[in-house]
Design a protein around this motif. Structure first.
Motif, PDB file in Angstrom:
ATOM      1  N   GLY A  61     -70.856  63.759  -0.927  1.00 58.36           N
ATOM      2  CA  GLY A  61     -71.642  63.816   0.301  1.00 58.36           C
ATOM      3  C   GLY A  61     -72.687  62.714   0.371  1.00 58.36           C
ATOM      4  N   GLN A  97     -68.369  67.248  13.330  1.00 61.63           N
ATOM      5  CA  GLN A  97     -68.853  68.351  12.507  1.00 61.63           C
ATOM      6  C   GLN A  97     -68.277  68.278  11.097  1.00 61.63           C
ATOM      7  N   THR A  98     -67.060  67.790  10.984  1.00 61.86           N
ATOM      8  CA  THR A  98     -66.421  67.682   9.670  1.00 61.86           C
ATOM      9  C   THR A  98     -67.137  66.644   8.821  1.00 61.86           C
ATOM     10  N   ASN A 136     -70.220  65.765   9.109  1.00 67.39           N
ATOM     11  CA  ASN A 136     -71.496  66.396   8.779  1.00 67.39           C
ATOM     12  C   ASN A 136     -71.333  67.364   7.617  1.00 67.39           C
ATOM     13  N   ARG A 137     -70.282  68.151   7.631  1.00 67.35           N
ATOM     14  CA  ARG A 137     -70.041  69.120   6.549  1.00 67.35           C
ATOM     15  C   ARG A 137     -69.734  68.417   5.233  1.00 67.35           C
ATOM     16  N   TYR A 138     -68.999  67.306   5.291  1.00 67.19           N
ATOM     17  CA  TYR A 138     -68.752  66.530   4.067  1.00 67.19           C
ATOM     18  C   TYR A 138     -70.077  66.044   3.489  1.00 67.19           C
ATOM     19  N   ASN A 161     -73.044  67.129   3.843  1.00 64.42           N
ATOM     20  CA  ASN A 161     -73.935  68.199   3.404  1.00 64.42           C
ATOM     21  C   ASN A 161     -73.290  69.123   2.378  1.00 64.42           C
ATOM     22  N   ASP A 162     -72.159  68.686   1.825  1.00 65.68           N
ATOM     23  CA  ASP A 162     -71.450  69.422   0.768  1.00 65.68           C
ATOM     24  C   ASP A 162     -71.065  70.836   1.178  1.00 65.68           C
ATOM     25  N   LEU A 163     -70.739  70.998   2.443  1.00 64.23           N
ATOM     26  CA  LEU A 163     -70.285  72.295   2.942  1.00 64.23           C
ATOM     27  C   LEU A 163     -68.770  72.359   3.040  1.00 64.23           C
ATOM     28  N   ARG A 164     -68.135  71.197   2.905  1.00 63.78           N
ATOM     29  CA  ARG A 164     -66.681  71.129   2.979  1.00 63.78           C
ATOM     30  C   ARG A 164     -66.200  69.965   2.124  1.00 63.78           C
TER      31      ARG A 164
END
Length: 86
Positions: free
Chosen positions: A21, A47-48, A50-52, A54-57
């Protein structure tokens, strides 16, 4: 020697999750790209990205390769295996 990531059901399982991330954000900002612009160029939704970042995905293996090619870096660099891009 064991690899720092495993390919499992299309998802990359990273031992150093935060490295990806941080490095993706650093590369994106260095390229002067917003999250929406990067998403436009790579294909996933904003959003994907962003999630990468922020280590959410975690990215699928093919996406990881696509990101590495786009930024001209190694997958090892993205995953935090290498400190410097070679």
């Amino acid at each position: 020697q064991v690899s720092f990531f495993q390919y499992c059901s299309g998802v990359v399982l990273m031992k150093n999750k935060t490295a990806f991330g941080r490095r993706l954000r650093k590369l994106r900002e260095k390229a002067n790209l917003s999250q929406p612009k990067l998403a436009e160029k790579l294909g996933p939704q904003k959003q994907t990205i962003n999630r990468y970042e922020n280590d959410l995905r975690e990215p699928e293996y093919a996406t990881l390769l696509q990101i590495a090619r786009f930024f001209n870096v190694s997958v090892d660099y993205l995953l935090g295996v290498e400190e410097e891009n070679k």
